[in-house]
Write a protein that holds these residues in place. Structure first.
Motif, PDB file in Angstrom:
ATOM      1  N   PRO A  87      30.651  40.194  45.113  1.00 13.88           N
ATOM      2  CA  PRO A  87      30.727  38.755  44.942  1.00 13.88           C
ATOM      3  C   PRO A  87      31.907  38.334  44.106  1.00 13.88           C
ATOM      4  O   PRO A  87      32.448  39.121  43.340  1.00 13.88           O
ATOM      5  CB  PRO A  87      29.398  38.443  44.232  1.00 13.88           C
ATOM      6  CG  PRO A  87      29.071  39.691  43.497  1.00 13.88           C
ATOM      7  CD  PRO A  87      29.599  40.816  44.327  1.00 13.88           C
ATOM      8  N   LEU A  88      32.312  37.086  44.232  1.00 20.00           N
ATOM      9  CA  LEU A  88      33.422  36.587  43.440  1.00 20.00           C
ATOM     10  C   LEU A  88      33.046  36.613  41.967  1.00 20.00           C
ATOM     11  O   LEU A  88      32.114  35.966  41.527  1.00 20.00           O
ATOM     12  CB  LEU A  88      33.765  35.158  43.866  1.00 20.00           C
ATOM     13  CG  LEU A  88      34.429  35.052  45.232  1.00 20.00           C
ATOM     14  CD1 LEU A  88      34.514  33.597  45.642  1.00 20.00           C
ATOM     15  CD2 LEU A  88      35.798  35.676  45.224  1.00 20.00           C
TER      16      LEU A  88
ATOM     17  N   PHE B  48      45.159  34.532  42.951  1.00 21.23           N
ATOM     18  CA  PHE B  48      44.525  35.834  43.067  1.00 21.23           C
ATOM     19  C   PHE B  48      45.378  36.923  42.410  1.00 21.23           C
ATOM     20  O   PHE B  48      45.937  37.796  43.088  1.00 21.23           O
ATOM     21  CB  PHE B  48      44.280  36.173  44.546  1.00 21.23           C
ATOM     22  CG  PHE B  48      43.515  35.120  45.288  1.00 21.23           C
ATOM     23  CD1 PHE B  48      42.147  34.976  45.091  1.00 21.23           C
ATOM     24  CD2 PHE B  48      44.151  34.262  46.167  1.00 21.23           C
ATOM     25  CE1 PHE B  48      41.434  33.998  45.768  1.00 21.23           C
ATOM     26  CE2 PHE B  48      43.443  33.291  46.852  1.00 21.23           C
ATOM     27  CZ  PHE B  48      42.077  33.156  46.656  1.00 21.23           C
ATOM     28  N   PRO B  49      45.510  36.875  41.085  1.00 17.74           N
ATOM     29  CA  PRO B  49      46.294  37.907  40.398  1.00 17.74           C
ATOM     30  C   PRO B  49      45.613  39.271  40.505  1.00 17.74           C
ATOM     31  O   PRO B  49      44.388  39.362  40.624  1.00 17.74           O
ATOM     32  CB  PRO B  49      46.322  37.414  38.953  1.00 17.74           C
ATOM     33  CG  PRO B  49      45.103  36.559  38.817  1.00 17.74           C
ATOM     34  CD  PRO B  49      44.926  35.894  40.156  1.00 17.74           C
TER      35      PRO B  49
ATOM     36  N   ASP C 284      44.486  48.390  44.911  1.00 22.70           N
ATOM     37  CA  ASP C 284      44.427  49.386  43.852  1.00 22.70           C
ATOM     38  C   ASP C 284      43.318  50.394  44.141  1.00 22.70           C
ATOM     39  O   ASP C 284      42.280  50.055  44.709  1.00 22.70           O
ATOM     40  CB  ASP C 284      44.168  48.681  42.513  1.00 22.70           C
ATOM     41  CG  ASP C 284      44.321  49.606  41.330  1.00 22.70           C
ATOM     42  OD1 ASP C 284      43.414  50.418  41.099  1.00 22.70           O
ATOM     43  OD2 ASP C 284      45.342  49.507  40.625  1.00 22.70           O
ATOM     44  N   LYS C 285      43.516  51.651  43.713  1.00 26.46           N
ATOM     45  CA  LYS C 285      42.518  52.682  43.956  1.00 26.46           C
ATOM     46  C   LYS C 285      41.182  52.353  43.298  1.00 26.46           C
ATOM     47  O   LYS C 285      40.109  52.683  43.824  1.00 26.46           O
ATOM     48  CB  LYS C 285      43.033  54.032  43.454  1.00 26.46           C
ATOM     49  CG  LYS C 285      42.190  55.218  43.886  1.00 26.46           C
ATOM     50  CD  LYS C 285      42.837  56.527  43.475  1.00 26.46           C
ATOM     51  CE  LYS C 285      41.977  57.710  43.943  1.00 26.46           C
ATOM     52  NZ  LYS C 285      42.587  59.002  43.541  1.00 26.46           N
TER      53      LYS C 285
ATOM     54  N   SER D  75      39.696  42.234  39.059  1.00 25.69           N
ATOM     55  CA  SER D  75      40.677  41.154  39.102  1.00 25.69           C
ATOM     56  C   SER D  75      40.293  40.128  40.152  1.00 25.69           C
ATOM     57  O   SER D  75      39.407  40.349  40.986  1.00 25.69           O
ATOM     58  CB  SER D  75      42.066  41.720  39.430  1.00 25.69           C
ATOM     59  OG  SER D  75      42.088  42.218  40.767  1.00 25.69           O
ATOM     60  N   LYS D  76      40.963  38.990  40.122  1.00 27.94           N
ATOM     61  CA  LYS D  76      40.712  37.958  41.133  1.00 27.94           C
ATOM     62  C   LYS D  76      41.067  38.464  42.535  1.00 27.94           C
ATOM     63  O   LYS D  76      40.395  38.132  43.523  1.00 27.94           O
ATOM     64  CB  LYS D  76      41.526  36.710  40.808  1.00 27.94           C
ATOM     65  CG  LYS D  76      41.075  35.972  39.548  1.00 27.94           C
ATOM     66  CD  LYS D  76      39.728  35.327  39.734  1.00 27.94           C
ATOM     67  CE  LYS D  76      39.357  34.472  38.534  1.00 27.94           C
ATOM     68  NZ  LYS D  76      38.017  33.856  38.685  1.00 27.94           N
ATOM     69  N   ALA D  77      42.138  39.246  42.636  1.00 26.02           N
ATOM     70  CA  ALA D  77      42.508  39.805  43.938  1.00 26.02           C
ATOM     71  C   ALA D  77      41.450  40.793  44.420  1.00 26.02           C
ATOM     72  O   ALA D  77      41.132  40.850  45.618  1.00 26.02           O
ATOM     73  CB  ALA D  77      43.869  40.495  43.840  1.00 26.02           C
ATOM     74  N   ALA D  78      40.901  41.570  43.481  1.00 21.34           N
ATOM     75  CA  ALA D  78      39.822  42.499  43.828  1.00 21.34           C
ATOM     76  C   ALA D  78      38.584  41.738  44.289  1.00 21.34           C
ATOM     77  O   ALA D  78      37.930  42.117  45.270  1.00 21.34           O
ATOM     78  CB  ALA D  78      39.485  43.385  42.634  1.00 21.34           C
TER      79      ALA D  78
END
Length: 392
Positions: free
Chosen positions: A15-16, A212-213, A218-219, A35-38
């Motif tokens: 979820p966000l 969305f920073p 990312d792994k 993160s927001k991008a995640a």
């Protein structure tokens, strides 16, 4: 090559959530998964995966003439579309989100029409819907993503076409009463939905870095979204298994059990890759016992047997799983305890609905139980990344 460039290799979900600036090195590593991008990638993958499963459950109810259950999952299909539109709104704004909603709703209408056509042996209706999916929805969706996120048109067209055809195959399997093939195709379509989300999220995050920073590829994010999507898939497969058990549909139950076991194997493999073989073996034992007790609780055994299964689920499993999580990640406390207990309770509620034939509320409760896996996955992933930074 273009397709590979926009599609990530691992499934995803979650979820966000909100990322925060953390000071210690381990916390900073953990924050990469939060993160927001995640969050964007996780949310897209979960919703797109849920879309596949809801269509499968809805069409299964339709072909079996379970009208109330069909209506419930049709409503859930609309809710899923609204949730996806909310994600698009967060990225592109209200006007673009409204356009997306129209495109996505058209797809859902075609799938409903295809299901009805197949179930009623109306080839004109099913053929028209199949054509509408490939020749109407696919190009409209691809053009939307191309214009809004600058995703190359040919790769996104290919990804979307494959997704449509894989979902269509699930409906065809159900109409042919081929349970074994249906669950195989369901897993394939669910995994493909994650690949679609993994293509969309980096493109959106790259175009709107202020919104969305972070790095959605990312792994650490790979681990989070893989865990989240597998847990969501497991929740929905579990209730498909218990539905067959309470309904006395033995062939369907056997195929569902095989699918649920395959999902558990994937979870065990994921745990092994991060925590090692010993922890993975322990996970397999705890998780396997849980799945067995779910089936016992859903079955037609005597009251004492079912009560023993219930106690095992709400007491033994919760205690053992929380101990496993604590030993693996140092994660403990009220938040993870509440998350695990709530998910078990929500799953039991679905089984109770199925046993009592209160089919009008099954879909809503099923959705609640599946969504309750997301906090569990997110908490474990963030803690694991923080504790074991060398793995990520």
């Amino acid at each position: 090559m273009a397709l590979a460039a926009i599609a990530c290799s691992n499934p995803s979900a979650g979820p966000l959530a909100s990322g925060s600036r953390l000071s210690s090195p381990s916390q900073a590593v953990g924050a990469r998964a939060d993160s927001k991008a995640a969050d964007l990638r996780a949310r897209l993958d979960l919703l797109l995966g849920e879309h596949v499963i809801v269509i499968a459950k809805d069409s299964l109810a339709a072909t079996a003439n379970r009208a109330d259950e069909y209506a419930g999952y049709a409503t859930l299909l609309t809710i899923n579309g609204n949730d996806l539109s909310a994600v698009m709104n967060s990225a592109f704004g209200a006007s673009a989100a409204a356009r997306f909603d129209q495109i996505w709703a058209t797809q859902n209408t075609y799938f409903v029409d295809y299901t009805i056509g197949i179930a009623s042996h109306d080839s004109g209706k099913s053929d028209g819907a199949a054509s509408g999916l490939v020749n109407g929805f696919v190009p409209a969706f691809a053009k939307f993503m191309n214009s809004m996120a600058s995703i190359p048109l040919d790769p996104i067209t290919q990804l979307t076409t494959e997704q449509v055809l894989e979902i269509k195959a699930i409906i065809d399997d159900q109409a042919a009463l081929n349970n074994a093939k249906m669950f195989v195709d369901l897993d394939r379509a669910y995994a493909h939905a994650a690949r679609l989300g993994d293509a969309l999220a980096p493109a959106i995050a790259s175009k709107f870095p202020d919104k969305f920073p972070g790095d959605p590829s990312d792994k650490a994010v790979d681990f989070r979204v893989s865990l989240d999507t597998l847990l969501q898939e497991h929740a929905y497969l579990a209730t498909m298994t218990t539905s067959a058990a309470t309904g006395g549909r033995s062939t369907e139950q056997a195929a569902a059990l095989t699918a649920m076991a395959a999902n558990a194997d994937s979870l065990g493999t994921l745990f092994s890759s991060v925590f090692g073989a010993t922890t993975a073996t322990r996970f397999d034992q705890v998780w396997g016992a849980r799945d067995a007790e779910l089936v016992v609780y859903a079955g037609n055994g005597d009251d004492a047997t079912r009560l023993a299964a219930l106690s095992s689920l709400t007491d033994s499993f919760v205690t053992q799983f929380l101990s496993l999580v604590r030993d693996s990640t140092d994660l403990s406390g009220a938040e993870i305890t509440t998350a695990v207990q709530s998910q078990v309770t929500d799953t039991i509620k679905v089984i109770d609905d199925q046993r009592s034939k209160t089919t009008r509320v099954v879909a809503a409760d099923d959705h609640t139980a599946a969504a309750a896996t997301n906090p569990i996955g997110d908490l474990i992933a963030t803690a694991a990344v923080a504790k074991l930074p060398s793995k990520f």
